[in-house]
Design an enzyme around this catalytic site. Structure first.
Site, short mmCIF file in Angstrom:
data_model
loop_
_atom_site.label_atom_id
_atom_site.label_comp_id
_atom_site.label_asym_id
_atom_site.label_seq_id
_atom_site.Cartn_x
_atom_site.Cartn_y
_atom_site.Cartn_z
N CYS A 249 9.39 -2.97 1.93
CA CYS A 249 8.70 -1.75 1.50
C CYS A 249 7.29 -1.62 2.09
CB CYS A 249 8.63 -1.69 -0.01
SG CYS A 249 8.18 -3.26 -0.76
N HIS B 285 2.85 1.40 -3.35
CA HIS B 285 2.01 0.37 -2.74
C HIS B 285 0.85 1.04 -1.99
CE1 HIS B 285 5.07 -2.36 -3.80
NE2 HIS B 285 5.64 -2.57 -2.64
#
Ligand code: A2P
Length: 332
Positions: free
Chosen positions: A131, A238
Site C-alpha cells: 500500500c 497513509h
C-alpha cells in the site's frame, strides 16, 4: 461478463473489494466469496443479494471457471491457494507480499506500468504492490520520466487499517485503555517505528518492500532508495513525506504542472489557504493526493512532497480492480 472470486472476503480489503466492484459496476457474471474455515457458511451482501462464504480449498475452487480471483487473505493463504486458482484458469491478483518479488510475477500499478501485466501468462498471478509503495508510484514515475531520479527518501505515517481488522481494534480499544493484541505496544496516543518484522540489517520488512518494489515497478534496479515506516494512531489512509533528488534542474512550477497532469494524482497544495492533503480528507478518494510541494534547498535538484492515499482503496482493493479493468480493456 466475468466470474470473480474474492479470497479473504471477510477482511478489511475483502469487504472493500465488494464495495468497489459494486461502485464501478464491474462486469461480474458470478461472484464467489472465500475465506477461512471459520467464516464458511456466513454470508456477505453484494448488490442487494446475499452470497455464501466458502472455505478456501481446492474442492471449492475447481469447478467454478473463475476468471479473476482477487486475493487479500495474507501471505500464507496466497502461497497455498494462488497457484490452485491459476491452475484452474483464473488470473490471480494478489494483495499479499508472497509473490511480489518473483521475477515471473508482474508487480503492477496500472497507471504506471500497465505494460508489465502481460507477464501474468507465466504463472497466472499478478501482484498488487504494498500500500505505501502504490501511492508513491504515479508521482515517482512522472518525476523519473521527466527528470530522472537520483535518490528517494521515504518516511511514512501509516494507518492502522493496513494491519487488518485487529489493527483497527487495537486503536479503538486502546483509546478506551485496553492493551494491544496486534501491535507490540499501545498504538493509541503512540507512534511505532515498526511495521512488519525486523530484518538482519536493521530495516523492517515494510521498509524493504518499499525499496525493492519501487525499483521493480519503475524498472530501475539500481535506484537509490531508503525508507522509514511508522504506524500512527490514524484509522485509515497513509501519509508519506517523500524527499526526491532529481538528476536534472527543475522549476518548482513545472513540478506542480507535471503532477497536475499525472493520471491518478490530485495536486492539493495551497499553503495560503491551508490546503494540504490529510488522512481524513483523502479517505474514500480514488486518487493519491500530493501537497507541500517545495524545493529541498539542502541538495542540488531536491524536492519535498507530502503524499496521502487511501491505503485500503488505492493502496489495495481499488488498485487490484483497476488491474483487472486494464486487462479487460487490453483484451478488447
Ligand atoms: P476469516 O475471516 O475467515 O479469518 P484482515 O487482514 O482484514 O484481518 O482479513 C484477513 C482475511 O483473510 C479474512 O477474510 C480471513 O478470513 C482470511 N483468511 C485468513 N486466513 C485464511 C486462510 N488460511 N484461507 C483463506 N482465507 C484466510
Amino acid at each position: 461478463m466475468y466470474n470473480v472470486a474474492i479470497v479473504g472476503a471477510t477482511g478489511n480489503v475483502g469487504r472493500k473489494f465488494l464495495e468497489i466492484l459494486q461502485q464501478r459496476d464491474f462486469p461480474v457474471k458470478n461472484l464467489y466469496l472465500f475465506a477461512s474455515k471459520r467464516s464458511a457458511g456466513k454470508t456477505l451482501s453484494f448488490k442487494g443479494k446475499d452470497y455464501l462464504i466458502e472455505e478456501t480449498c481446492e474442492a471449492n475452487i475447481k469447478d467454478k471457471k473463475i476468471d479473476y480471483a482477487l486475493f487479500s487473505a495474507g501471505g500464507d493463504a496466497s502461497k497455498e491457494f494462488a497457484p490452485i486458482f491459476a491452475q484452474y484458469g483464473a488470473v490471480v491478483i494478489d494483495n499479499s507480499s508472497a509473490w511480489r518479488m518473483d521475477p515471473d510475477v508482474p508487480l503492477v500499478v496500472p497507471e504506471v506500468n500497465p505494460e508489465d501485466i502481460k507477464l501474468h501468462t507465466k504463472k497466472g498471478i499478478i501482484a498488487n504492490p504494498n500500500c505505501s509503495t502504490i501511492q508513491a508510484m504515479p508521482i515517482m514515475k512522472a518525476l523519473n520520466d521527466k527528470y530522472g531520479i537520483k535518490r528517494i527518501v521515504y518516511s511514512t505515517y501509516q494507518a492502522v487499517s493496513g494491519a487488518g481488522m485487529q489493527g483497527i481494534k487495537d486503536l479503538e480499544d486502546g483509546i478506551k485503555g485496553a492493551q494491544p493484541k496486534k501491535f507490540p505496544y499501545p498504538i493509541a496516543g503512540n507512534v511505532l517505528p515498526h511495521i512488519d518484522v525486523f530484518l538482519e540489517d536493521g530495516y523492517t520488512k515494510e521498509e524493504e518492500k518499499m525499496i525493492k518494489e519501487t525499483r521493480k515497478i519503475l524498472h530501475e534496479p539500481d535506484l537509490r532508495v531508503t525508507a522509514t515506516t511508522a504506524r500512527v494512531p490514524v484509522l485509515n489512509s497513509h501519509s508519506e513525506s517523500i524527499n526526491v533528488e532529481l538528476n536534472s534542474k527543475f522549476e518548482i512550477e513545472d513540478i506542480f504542472e507535471l503532477l497536475r497532469n499525472t493520471e491518478g494524482v490530485t495536486v492539493y497544495d495551497d499553503t495560503k489557504e491551508l490546503k494540504y492533503p490529510t488522512a481524513l480528507e483523502v479517505s474514500g478518494k480514488d486518487d493519491v493526493y500530493v501537497g507541500r510541494i517545495r524545493r529541498d534547498f539542502s541538495v542540488d535538484n531536491g524536492v519535498n512532497l507530502w503524499v496521502v492515499g487511501d491505503n485500503i482503496r488505492k493502496g489495495a482493493a481499488l488498485n487490484a480492480i483497476q488491474i483487472a479493468e486494464k486487462m479487460i480493456a487490453q483484451d478488447k
